[in-house]
Design a protein around this motif. Structure first.
Motif, short mmCIF file in Angstrom:
data_model
loop_
_atom_site.label_atom_id
_atom_site.label_comp_id
_atom_site.label_asym_id
_atom_site.label_seq_id
_atom_site.Cartn_x
_atom_site.Cartn_y
_atom_site.Cartn_z
N ASP A 341 -1.53 -3.12 6.79
CA ASP A 341 -1.33 -1.76 7.29
C ASP A 341 0.08 -1.54 7.81
O ASP A 341 0.57 -2.28 8.66
CB ASP A 341 -2.33 -1.45 8.40
CG ASP A 341 -2.30 0.01 8.81
OD1 ASP A 341 -2.17 0.87 7.92
OD2 ASP A 341 -2.39 0.29 10.02
N GLY A 342 0.73 -0.50 7.29
CA GLY A 342 2.05 -0.11 7.78
C GLY A 342 3.22 -0.85 7.17
O GLY A 342 4.37 -0.53 7.48
N ILE A 343 2.96 -1.81 6.29
CA ILE A 343 4.08 -2.52 5.64
C ILE A 343 4.85 -1.52 4.78
O ILE A 343 4.27 -0.79 3.98
CB ILE A 343 3.59 -3.71 4.82
CG1 ILE A 343 3.17 -4.84 5.77
CG2 ILE A 343 4.66 -4.20 3.85
CD1 ILE A 343 2.68 -6.08 5.08
N THR A 344 6.15 -1.50 4.95
CA THR A 344 7.02 -0.54 4.27
C THR A 344 8.04 -1.29 3.42
O THR A 344 8.53 -2.34 3.82
CB THR A 344 7.74 0.36 5.29
OG1 THR A 344 6.76 1.13 5.99
CG2 THR A 344 8.72 1.31 4.62
N LEU A 345 8.34 -0.71 2.25
CA LEU A 345 9.33 -1.30 1.35
C LEU A 345 10.30 -0.23 0.90
O LEU A 345 9.89 0.88 0.51
CB LEU A 345 8.63 -1.92 0.14
CG LEU A 345 9.52 -2.56 -0.93
CD1 LEU A 345 10.16 -3.84 -0.39
CD2 LEU A 345 8.70 -2.87 -2.19
N VAL A 352 7.96 3.23 0.24
CA VAL A 352 6.51 3.16 0.08
C VAL A 352 5.93 2.43 1.29
O VAL A 352 6.54 1.49 1.80
CB VAL A 352 6.09 2.47 -1.22
CG1 VAL A 352 6.58 3.26 -2.43
CG2 VAL A 352 6.59 1.03 -1.30
N THR A 353 4.77 2.88 1.73
CA THR A 353 4.11 2.31 2.90
C THR A 353 2.65 2.08 2.59
O THR A 353 1.98 2.97 2.04
CB THR A 353 4.22 3.26 4.11
OG1 THR A 353 5.59 3.57 4.35
CG2 THR A 353 3.62 2.63 5.36
N GLN A 359 -5.89 0.66 1.43
CA GLN A 359 -5.10 -0.30 0.66
C GLN A 359 -4.44 0.33 -0.55
O GLN A 359 -4.28 -0.28 -1.61
CB GLN A 359 -5.93 -1.55 0.31
CG GLN A 359 -6.31 -2.33 1.55
CD GLN A 359 -7.01 -3.64 1.31
OE1 GLN A 359 -7.40 -4.30 2.26
NE2 GLN A 359 -7.18 -4.06 0.06
N HIS A 360 -4.08 1.61 -0.41
CA HIS A 360 -3.22 2.34 -1.33
C HIS A 360 -1.87 2.55 -0.63
O HIS A 360 -1.74 2.25 0.56
CB HIS A 360 -3.82 3.69 -1.69
CG HIS A 360 -5.07 3.63 -2.52
ND1 HIS A 360 -6.25 3.06 -2.06
CD2 HIS A 360 -5.33 4.07 -3.78
CE1 HIS A 360 -7.18 3.16 -3.00
NE2 HIS A 360 -6.64 3.77 -4.06
N VAL A 361 -0.88 3.08 -1.35
CA VAL A 361 0.43 3.29 -0.75
C VAL A 361 0.81 4.77 -0.76
O VAL A 361 0.36 5.53 -1.61
CB VAL A 361 1.54 2.47 -1.45
CG1 VAL A 361 1.22 0.98 -1.38
CG2 VAL A 361 1.71 2.90 -2.89
#
Length: 401
Positions: A341-345, A352-353, A359-361
């Motif tokens: 949760d909350g991982i951002t790239l 995208v987060t 578990q979608h972005v």
């Protein structure tokens, strides 16, 4: 547990699978200095036209991460399998990767039929699949991370775009499997609520090549746009025969949701220039991260190679998995899931987060027009990333889906 919203995810091979133990996530997988991951794509069959390039993007991300020191001090060791464009083969290979090869996670799949065939394998083994392709929604599973678009990030914005452009009579063409049929149920519900008419709805098997009857029917119909959910190399025959029937994008534009830069080359630009697509990324997307991504991909695979949305989403998946593993300080599936949760790239498509609940972005929607050079030029975007809504809970017209 998985909520399937009426989509029959238990079909195909689930009953035949013998699922035992808890694979997919031991921190010892691959030995002391490496960690194994699965790569599962169609390298043969009708879907190879789309999936080989996705495999290449996954490999590129793995190579980049390994060159930068790996994950938690370990080098990633890919174990590659061919899904052969057959859902039952995808399920069989997924079970092998999780139970025999002991991979920490798997990157792969394209069609919803392949994903749904693999789903009970991953749930039964507590594995984690990173699925990179846009799909029909109405699903979420704790054992899948969906890095492609769900319905409200692609199909709904595409319909909004067509409506705003004045198109009110849609001809639906799709491959005969889960994604197109479910997508068209959604499109039909949208149309009913937005004063649009579905002129016709036609399906053909994956790999089908005879489209002259459908093409002539489109030409003689009163449709003012085609919504295309064909997948794989069927698109080559469809667009060639549509052009032969005299259908032009000026008269009846086709909006596709499974045709990207890789497929454009196979279809031939003469047959598809001017038609529309809906994705979240194009090779021409203007971000600093994309300039680096395109350059790295072409350096690795050749200056004539193109990038596309599914391969970019697959590339993102490997980097998002790395970030989740490092946040969890573990390769274990339960720990990685907890960290999502909350991982951002800072991805080629933009930021995208991961939404931990589904578990979608979060993704920006983009409509593009295919040019004579084979590239896709963006003609509209949503401005900000759209929060994933796989069950379309924010849309009154979708209440009965």
């Amino acid at each position: 547990m998985l909520r399937r919203g009426g989509v029959a995810a238990s079909l195909l091979t689930a009953a035949a699978l013998v699922l035992s133990g808890c694979a997919g996530g031991s921190a010892d997988d691959g030995g002391e200095d490496t960690v194994r991951v699965g790569m599962l794509h169609s390298l043969s069959g009708t879907m190879a036209i789309s999936e080989v390039t996705v495999r290449d993007a996954v490999q590129l991300a793995i190579d980049e991460i390994n060159a930068d020191g790996g994950v938690l001090g370990r080098q990633i060791e890919p174990v590659e399998e061919d899904g052969a464009s057959e859902p039952a083969v995808f399920a069989e290979k997924a079970e092998k990767l999780l139970q025999s090869d002991g991979v920490a996670t798997v990157f792969g799949g394209w069609t919803s039929a392949s994903r749904q065939a693999m789903l009970p394998v991953f749930e039964g083994n507590n594995g984690l699949l990173w699925y990179p392709v846009q799909y029909e929604g109405l699903e979420s599973s704790p054992n899948i991370v969906y890095t492609g678009a769900t319905t409200n990030q692609q199909i709904v914005p595409a319909l909004d775009y067509l409506k705003e452009a004045g198109h009110t009579k849609l001809y639906l063409v799709g491959s005969d499997y889960v994604f197109p049929r479910t997508a068209n149920q959604i499109i039909t519900a949208y149309a009913a609520a937005n004063d649009m008419e579905i002129v016709a709805e036609e399906y053909t098997p994956l790999g089908h090549t005879e489209y002259s009857t459908i093409a002539n029917d489109i030409a003689s119909s009163d449709a003012d746009a085609v919504f295309n959910t064909l997948n794989g190399d069927s698109n080559v025959s469809f667009f060639q025969q549509l052009r032969s029937a005299g259908v032009s994008p000026e008269d009846i534009p086709v909006l596709s949701v499974s045709v990207a830069e890789e497929e454009v080359g196979g279809i031939g630009t003469d047959n598809i220039t001017g038609h529309l697509v809906a994705w979240n990324y194009y090779q021409t997307t203007d971000t600093p991260a994309n300039a680096e991504f395109v350059a790295a991909f072409q350096e690795a695979y050749g200056s004539d190679r193109v990038t596309s949305d599914p391969m970019q989403s697959a590339y993102n998946a490997v980097h998002l998995w790395k970030a989740a593993v490092e946040k969890a300080d573990s390769f274990e599936v339960d720990a990685v899931r907890e960290a999502l949760d909350g991982i951002t790239l800072d991805a080629p498509e933009g930021t995208v987060t991961i939404d931990g609940a589904t578990q979608h972005v979060h993704k920006i929607a983009r409509i593009g027009e295919i040019g004579s050079d084979g590239m896709i030029t963006e003609v509209w975007n949503s401005g900000e990333p759209i929060v994933p809504d796989p069950y379309l809970e924010g849309y009154d017209w979708a209440a009965d889906l």
